[in-house]
Design a protein around this motif. Sequence first.
Motif, PDB file in Angstrom:
ATOM      1  N   ARG A 179       0.836  -1.205   0.000  1.00 40.25           N
ATOM      2  CA  ARG A 179       0.000   0.000   0.000  1.00 40.25           C
ATOM      3  C   ARG A 179       0.866   1.248   0.000  1.00 40.25           C
ATOM      4  O   ARG A 179       1.788   1.352   0.810  1.00 40.25           O
TER       5      ARG A 179
ATOM      6  N   GLU B 243      -2.678  -7.810  -2.463  1.00 38.32           N
ATOM      7  CA  GLU B 243      -3.272  -6.472  -2.470  1.00 38.32           C
ATOM      8  C   GLU B 243      -2.292  -5.452  -3.018  1.00 38.32           C
ATOM      9  O   GLU B 243      -1.144  -5.364  -2.565  1.00 38.32           O
TER      10      GLU B 243
ATOM     11  N   ALA C  72      -2.539  -1.411  -3.403  1.00 37.18           N
ATOM     12  CA  ALA C  72      -3.380  -0.244  -3.155  1.00 37.18           C
ATOM     13  C   ALA C  72      -2.549   1.016  -3.327  1.00 37.18           C
ATOM     14  O   ALA C  72      -1.706   1.345  -2.497  1.00 37.18           O
TER      15      ALA C  72
ATOM     16  N   ASP D 158      -6.544  -1.604  -5.960  1.00 38.51           N
ATOM     17  CA  ASP D 158      -7.170  -0.346  -5.568  1.00 38.51           C
ATOM     18  C   ASP D 158      -6.348   0.800  -6.151  1.00 38.51           C
ATOM     19  O   ASP D 158      -5.307   1.170  -5.608  1.00 38.51           O
TER      20      ASP D 158
END
Length: 758
Positions: free
Chosen positions: A224, A246, A248, A272
């Motif tokens: 992230r 993930e 992001a 994301d």
Amino acid sequence: MLVQAYNLMAHDFLLFLLFPYIISTNIHACKQTERSSLLSFALTLSSPPLNWTSIDCCRWKGITCDQDGWVTSLLLPSKWLKGGISPSSLANLTHLTHLNLSHNSLYGSLETQFFLSLNQLEILDLSFNHLFGELPLSLQSINIRTIDLSSNHFFGAISSSFFQQASNLTSFNVSNNTFTAYVPSSICLKHSSPFLRLLDFSSNVFSGNLAPGLGKCSKLQVFRAGHNNLSGLFPEDIYNATKLEEIALPLNSLHGAISDKIVNLTNLAILDLFFNHLGGKLPLNLGKLSKLNFVTFDFNNLEGALPPSLMNCTNLVELRLGSNNLEGDISMLDFSRLSQLTKLDLRANNFTGTVPRSLYLCRSLKAIGLSKNHLEGQIETEILSLKSLSFLSIGFNRFTNLTGAMKILMSCRSLHALLLSGSFVGEGMPSNDDMVDFHGFQNLRVLSLGYCDLTGQIPVWLSKLKNLEFLQLGFSQITGPIPSWLGTLPRLFYISLSHNQISGEFPKQLCRLPRLLYEPIASQVDKYEFELPVFDQYEFELPVFDWITIQRRQKLFSFPAMIDVSNNNISGYIPAEIGQLQLLQELDLHSNNFSGVFPDQISNLKNLEVLNLFMNHLFGIIPLSLANLNFLREFNVSYNNLEGPIPTGTQLQSFDASAFEGNLKLCGAPLPNKCRPNKDMDADNKNNKDEGNGHHQLPWFYIFIVLGFIVGFWGVCGSLVIKKTWRYAYFQFIDNLQDRLYVMITVPLNKMKRRLRG
Ligand SMILES: *[C@@H]1O[C@H](CO)[C@@H](O)[C@H](O)[C@H]1NC(C)=O
Ligand SMILES: *[C@@H]1O[C@H](CO)[C@@H](O)[C@H](O)[C@H]1NC(C)=O
Ligand SMILES: *[C@@H]1O[C@H](CO)[C@@H](O)[C@H](O)[C@H]1NC(C)=O
Ligand SMILES: *[C@@H]1O[C@H](CO)[C@@H](O)[C@H](O)[C@H]1NC(C)=O
Ligand SMILES: *[C@@H]1O[C@H](CO)[C@@H](O)[C@H](O)[C@H]1NC(C)=O
Ligand SMILES: *[C@@H]1O[C@H](CO)[C@@H](O)[C@H](O)[C@H]1NC(C)=O
Ligand SMILES: *[C@@H]1O[C@H](CO)[C@@H](O)[C@H](O)[C@H]1NC(C)=O
Ligand SMILES: *[C@@H]1O[C@H](CO)[C@@H](O)[C@H](O)[C@H]1NC(C)=O
Ligand SMILES: *[C@@H]1O[C@H](CO)[C@@H](O)[C@H](O)[C@H]1NC(C)=O
Ligand SMILES: *[C@@H]1O[C@H](CO)[C@@H](O)[C@H](O)[C@H]1NC(C)=O
Ligand SMILES: *[C@@H]1O[C@H](CO)[C@@H](O)[C@H](O)[C@H]1NC(C)=O
Ligand SMILES: *[C@@H]1O[C@H](CO)[C@@H](O)[C@H](O)[C@H]1NC(C)=O
């Protein structure tokens, strides 16, 4: 025999009970230096007491020691600790392996000494405090596994050498601080962090591009770095970190396209990337990532069609692709297998076709955003199978049959927000005859049906929407009056009827809107949040859109309390009752046929931020009491028949002259024409002001009567004379007797002069 056995058992039992105590006192005896370090740490805390009083510090709450009596862990998370942390006291606990002081209110700077001394640390969690300072050039502990400094006020750059020795690091979270310079992607370079699984750099001020290196983090699962100032290309080598679950990176300025190599990230569940400058087409095989459940690309520059493979992502929960340049016929897409999908946002693109029927099979859907495309067709009854549908935004398309759509949607029990503005153009407003047996929309809070060129009147069935809070019917061809029942809707606070052909008077009943009368009771304040942010048609087109605005648009309560009936044919007075709407923030009555005076009572609207009365036929003065409106940021009374001086020494002077122009007899700053410095104006002023305040004059009347008696002879005749002028007095406001006598003489004179002139 029995007794003996019993005794033996009791003895054993006693030993058993004491055993842990003996062990702990013998083995965990606290070192004196450790004890004093801990006490000096405790001293820096202002509250609450730690109750560290006993001799053996190894038995204190939150402390663990090793067998030699060295303190190895200090765990005091969420203990409401307050105070300036002293790095030197902690730095003396050189055997510390676990330090967790998260979720407290500690402040102060962690000096380099702190990181240098604690060279045994494995777990460091100081998240959610108010600590600040820079990180040292390198971390001494080679055993470090977890670092969580998130949600503090740390700043400065993070040097890549910081991680040089941290070969066992698995998790590094510095989100929600103010770190600057580059994201240290080199953290992944060979031999440094083969175990790294979690990296969170989000919500800082990192800038520049993401240097290569991430691909070397072969175990990385979560990456992230959203809400920073990153620029440059989307990092190519990220596709080599095949364990990623993930990615992001929203709210940055990354550009470039997403490569088809992304299909190598077979574990990817979260992608994301909203609010960047990403371009190109979506990877054709994106749908091979079968674990994808959260995909956001909204507010980018993507183009081309949606890859059909996406419809294979059966785990998708949220798919947001709004505000791009995507195109293509969506009728053919088969959504039927997306049974987990709760939010679909395709707004503000170039999609064509009809609403795919298969969409109605996504039974988990809570929010559908299709507005601002080129879609056509009608709303089908099957939409009712979406039992959880709460947000439907399909405006600014070419849908038809509004009456049909409303008859269907009114049975959609969960619907909270229905945004249809800019579709169904040129049709008729569904009338009461169309909506017989109306019982629907029981939970509807937001109805947006503007920009449709709808003909007809404001229909009575709206009066049954007891939960309606937001009503947009502006920019249409609506005729007839504003219905008085609008003022009875218990939760209504946002009304836009502007740019129609509405006639009649402004109903007094609208001044009783319950939601705008009093401060709502705390228990009634309902912090409703939409499933997707609500944008108006202009906002979709704004090139720069900040995160704060996006967040605000997600909250119904962030919309202003507003009555906008501008650009209609409304006539008559502005009712004095308007002053009851204490919570009103925006009042827009411009470009109508309002006449009468500027009601003094508007000054009661203490929360007013916008007041537009321009292009009407209002006369009289601008009341002095308007100075009470401290929050006014937009004000325009131009092109009326107002007169007299603009109240000075108020916020009104901060507006442009254009806010006052077109009123021939208005004078004073900010207008260029000065007021004539005679009492003439004052008298006129007072004259005007009195029309609303006549009752204040009564005491004066009695005072005059009393005076009349005192004068004796004049007692009878005098009071008669005064009584003759009483009708006058009724409309006048006088601060002292002198003034009053002056006015009694000059006003008739001035009036006569004016009459002679005219
Ligand atoms: C110390 O003891 C007091 C009274 O028993 C208690 O209220 C307080 O929470 C304790 N402090 C800590 C840090 O446990
Ligand atoms: C830490 O240790 C140093 C020397 O070992 C000593 O001078 C200092 O007083 C200690 N600090 C505390 C807070 O105990
Ligand atoms: C620190 O303590 C909190 C509360 O017990 C816990 O949730 C958190 O996981 C701990 N931090 C680490 C890194 O273990
Ligand atoms: C890293 O962790 C492993 C066990 O996971 C351990 O054997 C090794 O000693 C650690 N290395 C360092 C440098 O701490
Ligand atoms: C990092 O910490 C923040 C809290 O400050 C938390 O919300 C976030 O989930 C953490 N990041 C990861 C990847 O766990
Ligand atoms: C960011 O940090 C501040 C200060 O510690 C904290 O109050 C806030 O809740 C954090 N925000 C998030 C989203 O974690
Ligand atoms: C963001 O980055 C740009 C260069 O990429 C820089 O000019 C700008 O100052 C940065 N903004 C902030 C707030 O750091
Ligand atoms: C990704 O890994 C492959 C082989 O594993 C390597 O050839 C390639 O250079 C790497 N790509 C990047 C961008 O690091
Ligand atoms: C993707 O995976 C394929 C095989 O699964 C491999 O040949 C290719 O090199 C990988 N690409 C990257 C960028 O790692
Ligand atoms: C979807 O998956 C099925 C089976 O897994 C496959 O046959 C089909 O080609 C895929 N569709 C697309 C468009 O990738
Ligand atoms: C949409 O498509 C039309 C042509 O069909 C094109 O002129 C227009 O620029 C496109 N708009 C966007 C936002 O891509
Ligand atoms: C409009 O929709 C209703 C309900 O779906 C339908 O019965 C009616 O035939 C439609 N009207 C037209 C003109 O298509």
